[in-house]
Design an enzyme around this catalytic site. Structure first.
Site, PDB file in Angstrom:
ATOM      1  NE  ARG A  14      14.341  -2.728   2.495  1.00  0.00           N
ATOM      2  CZ  ARG A  14      13.264  -1.952   2.485  1.00  0.00           C
ATOM      3  NH1 ARG A  14      13.358  -0.669   2.765  1.00  0.00           N
ATOM      4  NH2 ARG A  14      12.084  -2.450   2.193  1.00  0.00           N
ATOM      5  NE  ARG A  38      13.264   0.506  -1.462  1.00  0.00           N
ATOM      6  CZ  ARG A  38      12.170   0.341  -0.716  1.00  0.00           C
ATOM      7  NH1 ARG A  38      11.594   1.392  -0.169  1.00  0.00           N
ATOM      8  NH2 ARG A  38      11.645  -0.855  -0.550  1.00  0.00           N
ATOM      9  NE  ARG A  94       8.978  -5.483  -0.202  1.00  0.00           N
ATOM     10  CZ  ARG A  94       9.124  -4.878   0.962  1.00  0.00           C
ATOM     11  NH1 ARG A  94       8.851  -3.614   1.066  1.00  0.00           N
ATOM     12  NH2 ARG A  94       9.558  -5.529   2.026  1.00  0.00           N
TER      13      ARG A  94
HETATM   14  N1  GDP Z   1       0.982  -1.968  10.286  1.00  0.00           N
HETATM   15  C1  GDP Z   1       2.251  -1.550  10.245  1.00  0.00           C
HETATM   16  N2  GDP Z   1       2.892  -1.426   9.086  1.00  0.00           N
HETATM   17  C2  GDP Z   1       4.171  -0.978   9.102  1.00  0.00           C
HETATM   18  C3  GDP Z   1       4.850  -0.649  10.296  1.00  0.00           C
HETATM   19  N3  GDP Z   1       6.104  -0.248   9.989  1.00  0.00           N
HETATM   20  C4  GDP Z   1       6.196  -0.291   8.660  1.00  0.00           C
HETATM   21  N4  GDP Z   1       5.039  -0.741   8.114  1.00  0.00           N
HETATM   22  C5  GDP Z   1       4.688  -0.923   6.711  1.00  0.00           C
HETATM   23  O1  GDP Z   1       5.284  -2.105   6.239  1.00  0.00           O
HETATM   24  C6  GDP Z   1       5.477  -1.996   4.847  1.00  0.00           C
HETATM   25  C7  GDP Z   1       6.844  -2.491   4.496  1.00  0.00           C
HETATM   26  O2  GDP Z   1       7.827  -1.663   5.031  1.00  0.00           O
HETATM   27  P1  GDP Z   1       9.357  -1.896   4.704  1.00  0.00           P
HETATM   28  O3  GDP Z   1       9.700  -3.322   4.953  1.00  0.00           O
HETATM   29  O4  GDP Z   1      10.158  -0.874   5.442  1.00  0.00           O
HETATM   30  O5  GDP Z   1       9.424  -1.714   3.130  1.00  0.00           O
HETATM   31  P2  GDP Z   1       9.170  -0.454   2.172  1.00  0.00           P
HETATM   32  O6  GDP Z   1       7.780   0.012   2.354  1.00  0.00           O
HETATM   33  O7  GDP Z   1       9.384  -1.059   0.845  1.00  0.00           O
HETATM   34  O8  GDP Z   1      10.182   0.585   2.498  1.00  0.00           O
HETATM   35  C8  GDP Z   1       5.230  -0.522   4.512  1.00  0.00           C
HETATM   36  O9  GDP Z   1       3.922  -0.432   3.945  1.00  0.00           O
HETATM   37  C9  GDP Z   1       5.242   0.180   5.827  1.00  0.00           C
HETATM   38  O10 GDP Z   1       4.393   1.312   5.838  1.00  0.00           O
HETATM   39  C10 GDP Z   1       4.119  -0.807  11.516  1.00  0.00           C
HETATM   40  O11 GDP Z   1       4.593  -0.540  12.610  1.00  0.00           O
HETATM   41  N5  GDP Z   1       2.842  -1.256  11.429  1.00  0.00           N
HETATM   42  N1  ADP Z   2       8.685  11.573  -6.472  1.00  0.00           N
HETATM   43  C1  ADP Z   2       9.652  10.683  -6.728  1.00  0.00           C
HETATM   44  N2  ADP Z   2      10.132  10.559  -7.971  1.00  0.00           N
HETATM   45  C2  ADP Z   2      11.087   9.649  -8.256  1.00  0.00           C
HETATM   46  N3  ADP Z   2      11.632   8.822  -7.355  1.00  0.00           N
HETATM   47  C3  ADP Z   2      11.181   8.884  -6.092  1.00  0.00           C
HETATM   48  C4  ADP Z   2      10.184   9.824  -5.706  1.00  0.00           C
HETATM   49  N4  ADP Z   2       9.935   9.649  -4.392  1.00  0.00           N
HETATM   50  C5  ADP Z   2      10.757   8.684  -3.967  1.00  0.00           C
HETATM   51  N5  ADP Z   2      11.522   8.214  -4.977  1.00  0.00           N
HETATM   52  C6  ADP Z   2      12.488   7.110  -4.939  1.00  0.00           C
HETATM   53  O1  ADP Z   2      11.718   5.889  -4.934  1.00  0.00           O
HETATM   54  C7  ADP Z   2      12.358   4.924  -4.136  1.00  0.00           C
HETATM   55  C8  ADP Z   2      11.380   4.425  -3.094  1.00  0.00           C
HETATM   56  O2  ADP Z   2      11.171   5.473  -2.153  1.00  0.00           O
HETATM   57  P1  ADP Z   2      10.998   5.162  -0.590  1.00  0.00           P
HETATM   58  O3  ADP Z   2      10.951   6.481   0.097  1.00  0.00           O
HETATM   59  O4  ADP Z   2      12.018   4.170  -0.157  1.00  0.00           O
HETATM   60  O5  ADP Z   2       9.556   4.472  -0.612  1.00  0.00           O
HETATM   61  P2  ADP Z   2       8.699   3.774   0.538  1.00  0.00           P
HETATM   62  O6  ADP Z   2       9.237   4.265   1.848  1.00  0.00           O
HETATM   63  O7  ADP Z   2       7.314   4.250   0.286  1.00  0.00           O
HETATM   64  O8  ADP Z   2       8.851   2.319   0.347  1.00  0.00           O
HETATM   65  C9  ADP Z   2      13.604   5.543  -3.554  1.00  0.00           C
HETATM   66  O9  ADP Z   2      14.715   5.143  -4.302  1.00  0.00           O
HETATM   67  C10 ADP Z   2      13.347   7.058  -3.692  1.00  0.00           C
HETATM   68  O10 ADP Z   2      14.548   7.764  -3.867  1.00  0.00           O
END
Ligand code: GDP
Ligand code: ADP
Length: 402
Positions: A176, A269, A280
């Site tokens: 991203r 986000r 998702r």
């Molecule tokens: N099994 C596994 N899941 C992962 C790993 N790294 C990230 N994830 C999971 O992949 C999912 C998607 O992550 P990401 O593409 O960064 O999207 P986000 O969760 O929307 O921020 C999330 O549930 C993460 O916890 C990994 O190394 N192994």
């Molecule tokens: N407690 C909360 N209340 C409102 N917004 C939140 C909270 N925690 C996270 N966010 C926002 O929600 C979005 C998703 O959070 P993020 O940390 O990227 O989630 P994930 O890593 O689980 O995918 C981000 O824009 C973040 O700033």
């Protein structure tokens, strides 16, 4: 306790068997008996010529086997000693290596190796690096996309940069905007990642939202080696795999206050297409159901108000730290090189070292205690203790030569 087979016996084996055993003559070699098998570890550490080989001689069929070798094999072996420990692994101590880097294990019959034998249908051995002291317990954080895992982890790392370190996963998804290779993820091609998975380099991997994600063994161990507590942000399938591995971790699942709020956060986000958001959200329902599986997560935490959730997360982690005293290194970073080793008891090894030209007051004789082994393949074998050896009343004369 297994014994090394004397060299002449191995030579006899070589002579008796005109099989495919072409030992390269310049290297060092040990052979260790375990059950009906003889495990031969040989290698050489001459610059570019460096090589390491593991072969198994089956005494029943009188034939050589090339096992599948998993784990991080040593970079070079200029000389080594070998002894069977626990009836499941061979302790290898490298000579002419820094003491901290000299201790290795070749697992031959641990639960990990037995499982891999079933999966791969071949003989399997697995290298692991021995590490002095106990490791801080890694923290696995899971939860649906958009729940706030990354936000909470970032806060923790910012407040305690020298206590926590992030396990940088590999993924086949595209970066991203603002995501950096090697910092947020190791962005990689599917074919390369699949090969590394086949080569045993991953602690766990899963297909998530249509892409491959995985935690390499090194990603976790590099953080733990630096004495930090490793934080893994992985999905529920990954958490399940880590639960089944030898890694002793604490498992936390972050829940959204509601589905509507989760959708709102994902949209706000602004990193996903509409299609990706829909995928998702669909997956989130399944993940929330799975998170309730008994024995999978130690704690469920609702991320409603961010600061309140963060405080609860810190409380959980510090309670766990109090219950499990953190890293207790014995001796680390000793600038001494192993010259030779002797077996004292089946749990204690005497290691003779050269001081690398440093002060004569530096101890040159150490006891390695391998009684409380922790972890193992596919990660490190930890819990080793090394302390300067006291000669008084220790019966050094009775020590058996390795
Ligand atoms: N099994 C596994 N899941 C992962 C790993 N790294 C990230 N994830 C999971 O992949 C999912 C998607 O992550 P990401 O593409 O960064 O999207 P986000 O969760 O929307 O921020 C999330 O549930 C993460 O916890 C990994 O190394 N192994
Ligand atoms: N407690 C909360 N209340 C409102 N917004 C939140 C909270 N925690 C996270 N966010 C926002 O929600 C979005 C998703 O959070 P993020 O940390 O990227 O989630 P994930 O890593 O689980 O995918 C981000 O824009 C973040 O700033």
């Amino acid at each position: 306790m297994g014994e090394e087979v004397p060299e002449y016996l191995l030579n006899n084996l070589d002579e008796n068997l005109p099989v495919d055993y072409n030992s390269k003559s310049t290297g060092c070699r040990t052979s260790t008996t375990f059950g009906d098998k003889l495990y031969v570890v040989e290698g050489s550490g001459r610059g570019d010529e460096s090589w390491i080989n593991v072969k198994i001689f089956d005494k029943l069929t009188r034939s050589w086997i090339n096992p599948t070798v998993l784990g991080m094999k040593p970079v070079e072996l200029k000389g080594h000693s070998a002894v069977l420990l626990n009836n499941d692994r061979i302790l290898i101590i490298k000579r002419d290596a820094l003491l901290d880097d000299s201790i290795l294990f070749l697992e031959v019959d641990t639960p990990f190796v037995r499982e891999q034998k079933k999966v791969l249908g071949t003989e399997v051995v697995a290298w692991t690096k021995g590490a002095i002291g106990n490791a801080p317990k890694p923290i696995v954080i899971s939860g649906p996309s958009g729940v706030g895992k990354g936000t909470l982890i970032n806060k923790l790392m910012k407040e305690f940069p020298s206590t926590y370190g992030f396990s940088v996963s590999h993924t086949t998804r595209a970066p991203r905007e603002k995501e950096l290779d090697g910092v947020h993820y190791h962005f990689t091609e599917r074919s390369i990642m699949e090969k590394d998975i086949r080569d045993g380099k991953f602690l766990e991997f899963a297909s998530v939202h249509g892409n491959l994600y995985g935690t390499s063994i090194e990603a976790v161990e590099v953080v733990t080696d630096s004495l930090k507590r490793c934080i893994l942000d992985i999905d529920v399938q990954g958490a399940r795999s880590v639960r089944a591995s030898s890694l002793d971790a604490i498992f936390i699942f972050i829940c959204p206050p509601s589905f509507e709020e989760l959708e709102k956060r994902l949209r706000e986000r602004g990193t996903e297409t509409e299609e990706a958001i829909q995928k998702r959200l669909r997956n989130a329902r399944a993940e929330l159901d799975e998170a309730k599986s008994p024995g999978l997560f130690d704690h469920l935490l609702v991320n409603d108000e961010l600061e309140a959730c963060y405080e609860n997360l810190k409380k959980l982690i510090s309670l766990d730290e109090k219950a499990n005293a953190l890293y207790q290194p014995t001796m680390k970073n000793l600038n001494v090189r192993v010259s030779h080793v002797e077996l004292k008891t089946d749990k204690k090894i005497l290691i003779h070292c050269d001081g690398n030209g440093i002060a004569a007051a530096t101890p040159s004789l150490f006891t390695l205690d391998v009684s409380p082994l922790k972890g193992g393949a596919p990660g490190r074998t930890r819990g080793l203790t090394v302390y300067p050896h006291e000669l008084l009343g220790d019966g050094v004369n009775e020590i058996k030569k390795l």
